[in-house]
Design an enzyme around this catalytic site. Sequence first.
Site, PDB file in Angstrom:
ATOM      1  N   GLU A 131      -6.360   3.696  -5.544  1.00  0.00           N
ATOM      2  CA  GLU A 131      -7.861   4.004  -5.061  1.00  0.00           C
ATOM      3  C   GLU A 131      -8.025   4.868  -5.692  1.00  0.00           C
ATOM      4  O   GLU A 131      -7.685   6.750  -4.678  1.00  0.00           O
ATOM      5  CB  GLU A 131      -7.465   4.234  -3.172  1.00  0.00           C
ATOM      6  CG  GLU A 131      -9.328   4.117  -2.328  1.00  0.00           C
ATOM      7  CD  GLU A 131      -8.424   5.358  -0.981  1.00  0.00           C
ATOM      8  OE1 GLU A 131      -8.743   5.036   0.218  1.00  0.00           O
ATOM      9  OE2 GLU A 131      -7.614   5.842  -1.362  1.00  0.00           O
ATOM     10  N   ASP A 159      -2.561   4.669  -3.021  1.00  0.00           N
ATOM     11  CA  ASP A 159      -3.775   5.235  -1.790  1.00  0.00           C
ATOM     12  C   ASP A 159      -4.041   6.562  -2.578  1.00  0.00           C
ATOM     13  O   ASP A 159      -2.915   7.183  -3.084  1.00  0.00           O
ATOM     14  CB  ASP A 159      -2.983   5.443  -0.783  1.00  0.00           C
ATOM     15  CG  ASP A 159      -3.718   6.119   0.209  1.00  0.00           C
ATOM     16  OD1 ASP A 159      -5.062   5.645   0.648  1.00  0.00           O
ATOM     17  OD2 ASP A 159      -3.388   7.283   0.519  1.00  0.00           O
ATOM     18  N   ASP A 191       1.043  -1.073   0.017  1.00  0.00           N
ATOM     19  CA  ASP A 191      -0.048  -0.335   0.349  1.00  0.00           C
ATOM     20  C   ASP A 191       1.000   0.839   0.100  1.00  0.00           C
ATOM     21  O   ASP A 191       2.112   1.326   1.002  1.00  0.00           O
ATOM     22  CB  ASP A 191      -0.617   0.293   1.487  1.00  0.00           C
ATOM     23  CG  ASP A 191      -2.079   1.067   1.536  1.00  0.00           C
ATOM     24  OD1 ASP A 191      -2.371   1.718   0.174  1.00  0.00           O
ATOM     25  OD2 ASP A 191      -3.160   0.445   1.595  1.00  0.00           O
TER      26      ASP A 191
HETATM   27  C1  GLC Z   1      -7.342   6.517   1.810  1.00  0.00           C
HETATM   28  C2  GLC Z   1      -6.234   5.462   2.825  1.00  0.00           C
HETATM   29  C3  GLC Z   1      -7.251   6.299   4.314  1.00  0.00           C
HETATM   30  C4  GLC Z   1      -6.425   6.799   4.439  1.00  0.00           C
HETATM   31  C5  GLC Z   1      -6.964   8.500   3.548  1.00  0.00           C
HETATM   32  C6  GLC Z   1      -5.707   9.051   3.399  1.00  0.00           C
HETATM   33  O1  GLC Z   1      -8.444   6.506   1.944  1.00  0.00           O
HETATM   34  O2  GLC Z   1      -7.315   3.868   2.729  1.00  0.00           O
HETATM   35  O3  GLC Z   1      -6.961   4.679   5.139  1.00  0.00           O
HETATM   36  O4  GLC Z   1      -7.097   7.799   5.706  1.00  0.00           O
HETATM   37  O5  GLC Z   1      -5.723   8.079   2.228  1.00  0.00           O
HETATM   38  O6  GLC Z   1      -3.790   8.712   3.377  1.00  0.00           O
END
Ligand code: GLC
Length: 482
Positions: free
Chosen positions: A238, A196, A100
């Site tokens: 993401e 992310d 990640d």
């Molecule tokens: C993504 C992650 C989350 C985190 C955010 C900031 O949405 O999944 O857990 O707080 O990014 O990095």
Amino acid sequence: MTFEKKWWQTAVAYQIYPRSYQDSDGDGIGDIKGITSRLDYLEKLGITAIWLRPVYASPMDDNGYDISDYEDIASIFGDMAAMDELLAEADKHGIKIIMDLVVNHTSDEHAWFVEAKKSKDNDFRDYYVWRDQPNNLTSAFSGSAWELDEASGQYYLHLFSKKQPDLNWENEKVRQAVYDMMNFWIDKGVGGFRMDVIDLIGKEPEKLITADGPTLHPLIQELNEKTFGAYDLVTVGETWSANPENAQLYSHPDRKEFSMIFQFEHVGLDQQEGKEKWDLAPLDPARLHNVLSKWQTELVGKGWNSLFWNNHDLPRAISRFGDDRPAFRELSGKMLAIYLHFMSGTPYIYQGEEIGMINTPITDINQADDVETHRMYAERIENGFTKEELITSIKAKGRDNARRPMQWTGAEGAGFSTGQAWLAFGDTVRDINVEKALADKQSLFYTYQKLIALRKEYPCMSEGIYEVMETGNSSVMAYRKY
Ligand code: GLC
């Protein structure tokens, strides 16, 4: 059109939240050695990839999504030797590790930001985004996205907490530093990356544009070319802003961006239109089925889907989409598993989902740990919401639900730790645990095991033809797959 077959197209991935998976040293916090010790279990389940939530060095303001050194491991999780051992042992179990990676922002304790703060003409100043006056941009964790740096009188951008300053992707030096770091991990033999909040890197803060900025896709293409593009790795972005059209931009193989993205349309259906996730609304199964079916049909031949019900930011699947009362818990868990795993794409199981772990209600904000929950609560109390309505929202949507320690046994400590767990266990430990699940051949665990095995055998599960079945009953979600 079918694409050249890739290993990740028939894989089922499993997300691990390291802090809550398995503690090996009794400090109450899960760690890398703990994960390594559970590889036999994961192999038994049948998964072939682990999405490993961040384990890099971090002050843990946002539980590791605030990275202070990309090439080092947080001491609470172990060290680089433990990480190398996990990679090697996972490989022996036929499991790849998906790292990640957070490159939209760093921690404010990262050496780049520490330097950047020293003066306006510091070499690292332009690694971040500065402005003389804040504008109206808000942080995903409530409040302004700008924080004053008193020494220089300028404000820096943070789309998440103020300890997560946004990197300036327009700066070529930033990009090169990110590529070098990713290649460091590729050389170590990782199986890929989960990127992310990657849809934010093309932002134009001046114009209040955050997601889907004009430079987003060229930036991802450059990232692909300079790092993972030449390897047989999986990459998943993401992207909270994704829709089926731009999902093709990210995941059509000809575009050389990512293998797939996480889209979130189906997890926005139980909130009030145009409001936030905390503003609850009942879930309509027909809408859920329509949305997931749309993603199935619209990406065929044009991109690749990821499939998931929950993750470390979302409530537990059964509590949200099923019925978590004891009589229906396993049954609705099986229904959700079967419904999702026959769909085209790559499924991601979130730790504990395979044994049917559920949400844990809280009665007071003091029982919450998560930074997002606390910031929302403080802000909404100020804006006149009542404690009761906020606690109801947190019970349904708070991120702690997914982050409670893994329930391995029904004993004290749940087989998770011999020490005091960092976050309280759910109150279901005795009924819902791995030991119990493995002992019962009818348990949800074996449904997942079977589905994962079937996917390896039948290609029509991961990429067959998907047809919605009309049943005349709007609460039945049915489709045909062949
Ligand atoms: C993504 C992650 C989350 C985190 C955010 C900031 O949405 O999944 O857990 O707080 O990014 O990095």
